[in-house]
Design an enzyme around this catalytic site. Structure first.
Site, mmCIF file in Angstrom:
data_model
loop_
_atom_site.group_PDB
_atom_site.id
_atom_site.type_symbol
_atom_site.label_atom_id
_atom_site.label_comp_id
_atom_site.label_asym_id
_atom_site.label_seq_id
_atom_site.Cartn_x
_atom_site.Cartn_y
_atom_site.Cartn_z
ATOM 1 N N HIS A 186 0.628 -1.192 0.068
ATOM 2 C CA HIS A 186 -0.157 -0.028 0.115
ATOM 3 C C HIS A 186 0.757 1.248 -0.004
ATOM 4 C CE1 HIS A 186 1.062 -0.573 4.236
ATOM 5 N NE2 HIS A 186 0.823 0.844 4.203
HETATM 6 C C1 UD1 Z 1 -1.972 5.039 6.381
HETATM 7 C C2 UD1 Z 1 -0.697 5.683 7.205
HETATM 8 C C3 UD1 Z 1 0.536 4.461 6.869
HETATM 9 C C4 UD1 Z 1 -0.110 3.078 7.422
HETATM 10 C C5 UD1 Z 1 -1.349 2.859 6.762
HETATM 11 C C6 UD1 Z 1 -2.015 1.593 6.958
HETATM 12 C C7 UD1 Z 1 -0.272 7.931 6.912
HETATM 13 C C8 UD1 Z 1 0.742 9.077 6.408
HETATM 14 N N1 UD1 Z 1 -0.127 6.689 6.676
HETATM 15 O O1 UD1 Z 1 -1.921 5.038 4.958
HETATM 16 O O2 UD1 Z 1 1.596 4.707 7.531
HETATM 17 O O3 UD1 Z 1 1.065 1.992 6.839
HETATM 18 O O4 UD1 Z 1 -2.296 3.899 7.048
HETATM 19 O O5 UD1 Z 1 -2.962 1.098 6.153
HETATM 20 O O6 UD1 Z 1 -0.731 8.372 8.264
HETATM 21 N N2 UD1 Z 1 -9.152 4.262 2.730
HETATM 22 C C9 UD1 Z 1 -10.394 3.842 2.872
HETATM 23 N N3 UD1 Z 1 -10.918 2.965 3.939
HETATM 24 C C10 UD1 Z 1 -10.229 3.314 5.093
HETATM 25 C C11 UD1 Z 1 -9.005 3.969 5.162
HETATM 26 C C12 UD1 Z 1 -8.524 4.480 4.089
HETATM 27 O O7 UD1 Z 1 -11.033 3.635 1.732
HETATM 28 O O8 UD1 Z 1 -10.854 2.803 6.139
HETATM 29 C C13 UD1 Z 1 -8.925 4.777 1.538
HETATM 30 C C14 UD1 Z 1 -8.645 6.399 1.594
HETATM 31 O O9 UD1 Z 1 -9.958 6.738 1.249
HETATM 32 C C15 UD1 Z 1 -7.496 7.018 0.989
HETATM 33 C C16 UD1 Z 1 -6.645 5.748 0.811
HETATM 34 O O10 UD1 Z 1 -7.451 4.416 1.468
HETATM 35 O O11 UD1 Z 1 -8.098 6.906 -0.246
HETATM 36 C C17 UD1 Z 1 -5.502 5.868 1.742
HETATM 37 O O12 UD1 Z 1 -5.875 6.231 3.269
HETATM 38 P P1 UD1 Z 1 -4.856 7.074 4.394
HETATM 39 O O13 UD1 Z 1 -5.402 6.896 5.782
HETATM 40 O O14 UD1 Z 1 -4.698 8.060 3.823
HETATM 41 O O15 UD1 Z 1 -3.627 6.581 4.174
HETATM 42 P P2 UD1 Z 1 -2.932 4.717 4.130
HETATM 43 O O16 UD1 Z 1 -2.574 4.791 2.635
HETATM 44 O O17 UD1 Z 1 -4.087 3.963 4.615
#
Ligand code: UD1
Length: 366
Positions: free
Chosen positions: A208
């Site tokens: 991811h």
């Molecule tokens: C975040 C953390 C990362 C960790 C990861 C585990 C930061 C900078 N990054 O990254 O260190 O390894 O979590 O997953 O804090 N989304 C969903 N559903 C959810 C959560 C996220 O659909 O429950 C989607 C969001 O809409 C977004 C993408 O996933 O488009 C990324 O989510 P985000 O929380 O911004 O960062 P991660 O890549 O999950």
């Protein structure tokens, strides 16, 4: 006696297995009240609620529901929302874990409000400031009062950065407390069979990191390697929402989803995931925590990254950093038995939460 109030911040998936053992340990103490503040950075059931249930955590006491956004939006929204909470219920101690955006955001609120703040999993450094997590680690450790570290390399990083010795406290790796806390339940899961896999004869894939999934050429090359690997070893790929979006956007989902022996599934909750990890032949990942879990369980781990903030998983564990283009070759090496088995690092023993409670007593009861 008024109970001491402790806030535990839970934000994103990798945080939950770090707060759970501490929450349960603090709940046994009569002098304090631990409350879970969920920032809402992760909000899907399989990224949050299911994991809370697996770890026997109550629903969060307070939910900030900040959701997704750019880095600045996420950090800003968490700061605004958590600052408001501190105005109505000011904790005696704030505990933040890991390195996600919410970690740094809540640390900043506490430091500015003169609330004592402890960072659990302090001192990890990849040396790579292109990773958002590295910025979060640096900012967080710079302003926390107590730096609770998992390993000696983390202590060294903090010393080199000039943190005073009395702030650096090695407590061990809390995430493995979660594993030990529900080991029997994990063993009872029997997840490989539920996914049609044979114990010891499959690989797990998770990916991811923006550096692997946000650009089409890199993700396309990784997917073609993963598809080739699946012709040698059945693979189960638990697809993070960020990765799913990218695969769909770059038109790579259909082919992967139709490849025999490569099973794409939604993110998997903690118990079934650990049940899969413990009998995997190998793991292909870019996660931080999985590098540690693989080391703990002595499962070969191929990490698709240029660096790691957890080098002890390489020097003492089963982890190997690999280049995307060499994935197939590295998998072949593991399949032919060429991989280093692990020595469990010191204090990765399932007793970290107990040690932290002792530290918290020193802070709040003296
Ligand atoms: C975040 C953390 C990362 C960790 C990861 C585990 C930061 C900078 N990054 O990254 O260190 O390894 O979590 O997953 O804090 N989304 C969903 N559903 C959810 C959560 C996220 O659909 O429950 C989607 C969001 O809409 C977004 C993408 O996933 O488009 C990324 O989510 P985000 O929380 O911004 O960062 P991660 O890549 O999950």
């Amino acid at each position: 006696m008024t109970k001491k109030l402790i806030h535990l911040i839970a934000a994103a998936r990798p945080n939950f297995m770090k707060i759970a053992p501490l929450y349960h340990a603090l709940s046994k103490e009569d002098w304090c009240e631990a409350r879970i503040i969920h920032t809402g950075q992760h909000y899907d059931a399989n990224m949050s609620d299911d994991i809370f249930k697996d770890l026997m955590l109550p629903s969060p006491h307070i939910h900030l529901s900040v959701g997704t956004g750019s880095h600045a939006e996420q950090v800003g929204n968490v700061m605004i929302a958590y600052e408001k909470i501190t105005q109505t219920e000011r904790p005696d101690l704030l505990v933040i874990v890991g390195d996600v955006n919410s970690t740094a955001a809540c640390a900043m609120v506490a430091a500015k409000e003169h609330i004592k703040v402890a960072h659990l999993e302090a001192g990890l450094r990849s040396g790579d400031r292109r990773m958002p997590e590295e910025i979060n680690r640096l900012v967080t450790d710079a302003i926390c009062d107590y730096l609770w570290t998992p390993s000696s390399d983390a202590d060294e990083h903090l010393r080199k950065e000039g943190h005073p010795e009395n702030r650096i406290i090695r407590v061990g790796n809390i995430m493995l407390d979660s594993y030990e806390m529900i080991r029997d339940k994990i063993n009872a899961e029997k997840s490989p069979a539920k996914f049609g896999l044979t114990e010891g004869n499959y690989g797990i894939v998770t990916m991811h990191r923006p550096s692997n999934v946000d650009e089409k050429p890199i993700l396309e090359m990784l997917m073609s390697q993963i598809i080739e690997v699946s012709q040698r070893l059945p693979l189960l790929f638990a697809v993070h929402p960020r990765t799913k979006n990218a695969l769909q956007k770059f038109d790579l989902w259909g082919k992967a989803n139709n490849t025999q022996n490569l099973t794409l599934v939604e993110p998997i909750s903690y118990r079934p995931f650990m049940s899969l990890v413990k009998t995997a032949k190998l793991i292909i990942t870019d996660s931080g925590g999985i590098q540690e879990e693989a080391t703990y369980l002595n499962i070969p781990c191929l990490t698709l990254r240029e660096n790691t903030e957890r080098p002890i998983t390489i020097t003492e564990g089963t982890n190997k950093l690999i280049k995307p283009e060499s994935l197939l070759k590295d998998v072949d090496s593991v399949l032919s038995g060429q991989w280093a088995s692990s020595r469990k690092p010191e204090l990765w023993d399932g007793k970290t939460a107990e040690r932290i409670v002792t530290e918290i007593k020193k802070i709040l009861l003296n």
